[in-house]
Design an enzyme around this catalytic site. Structure first.
Site, PDB file in Angstrom:
ATOM      1  N   VAL A  34       0.869  -1.183   0.000  1.00  0.00           N
ATOM      2  CA  VAL A  34       0.000   0.000   0.000  1.00  0.00           C
ATOM      3  C   VAL A  34       0.898   1.223   0.000  1.00  0.00           C
ATOM      4  CG1 VAL A  34      -1.840   1.238   1.201  1.00  0.00           C
ATOM      5  CG2 VAL A  34      -1.721  -1.255   1.348  1.00  0.00           C
ATOM      6  N   CYS A  35       0.567   2.197  -0.852  1.00  0.00           N
ATOM      7  CA  CYS A  35       1.264   3.476  -0.831  1.00  0.00           C
ATOM      8  C   CYS A  35       2.770   3.266  -1.034  1.00  0.00           C
ATOM      9  CB  CYS A  35       0.933   4.164   0.490  1.00  0.00           C
ATOM     10  SG  CYS A  35       1.290   5.903   0.628  1.00  0.00           S
ATOM     11  N   THR A  36       3.600   3.900  -0.221  1.00  0.00           N
ATOM     12  CA  THR A  36       5.051   3.796  -0.384  1.00  0.00           C
ATOM     13  C   THR A  36       5.622   2.481   0.135  1.00  0.00           C
ATOM     14  OG1 THR A  36       5.328   5.092   1.647  1.00  0.00           O
ATOM     15  CG2 THR A  36       5.484   6.272  -0.461  1.00  0.00           C
ATOM     16  N   THR A  88       2.171   3.579  -6.582  1.00  0.00           N
ATOM     17  CA  THR A  88       2.373   4.034  -5.211  1.00  0.00           C
ATOM     18  C   THR A  88       1.594   5.335  -5.038  1.00  0.00           C
ATOM     19  OG1 THR A  88       4.066   4.504  -3.531  1.00  0.00           O
ATOM     20  CG2 THR A  88       4.489   5.338  -5.749  1.00  0.00           C
TER      21      THR A  88
END
Length: 212
Positions: free
Chosen positions: A112-114, A132
């Site tokens: 998830v995300c970074t 990202t």
């Protein structure tokens, strides 16, 4: 029921919704929504950290892990969240070793995300398409020239690897995992229980034209 064990990595300065959003999805999933109180989720969700001590999230929430990298039981699914802490953790040999070891065993590897930067630094995204948080797309492409960075999709699925956009996108990604294992009807029922709109497509909800 053959329950699937989900390991969610946590570390200092992890983004709260990055891990709590998917945790909620997996923990409230039911094969039979009419027996929500009688039957468990088909997912067993555990929080995994480097040390057996509280971690402090972005925003100051203190969270106790269930297990450590060294004592983690076998997993079916691994989820690596993001947050400010990934700037440090993406260079943490202990985390990279754990992620690489799990990647060789799990059925599904997600970020998830970074959290995608951790997977990238572990060499697990080379030759793949991935995404990202919109603020980190250019950085991700600079760091990992062998990765095709997707700026359009909310969730990108490449074989057994799923990466997702920022923060709330982890919820969408988790619904895709529910669908993968237990079917779309179960995934939709889970979204309905959460009063969350079921993702009808993988197109990014916040287009880049809207970024600040």
């Amino acid at each position: 029921m053959n329950r699937k064990r989900v390991g969610i990595v946590i570390f200092d300065d992890v983004e709260v919704l990055d891990f709590c959003g998917p945790y909620e999805v997996f923990s409230v999933t039911r094969i039979n929504s009419e027996k929500r109180r009688e039957e468990p989720s088909p997912f067993e969700v555990i929080l995994v950290a480097e040390q057996d001590q509280p971690i402090v999230t972005t925003g100051g929430m203190r969270v106790l892990p269930d297990t450590t990298y060294a004592t983690c039981p076998p997993l079916d699914i691994l989820l690596v969240p993001g947050g400010w802490g990934t700037r440090k953790e993406m260079h943490n040999p202990a985390l990279l070793h754990f992620v690489n070891a799990q990647a060789a065993q799990v059925e599904t590897l997600t970020s998830v995300c970074t959290g995608a930067l951790v997977l990238g630094n572990a060499g697990l995204l080379d030759g793949l398409r991935a995404t990202t948080h919109w603020r980190s797309l250019d950085w991700m492409q600079e760091l990992f020239p062998n990765v095709t960075v997707d700026s359009v999709s909310q969730v990108v699925e490449q074989g057994y690897v799923l990466t997702s956009a920022g923060i709330s996108a982890g919820i969408d990604m988790a619904f895709m995992v529910v669908k993968k294992y237990w079917g779309e009807d179960v995934a939709r029922a889970t979204a309905r229980h959460m009063e969350y709109p079921y993702p009808e497509s993988t197109v990014r909800r916040v287009p880049l034209a809207a970024k600040e």
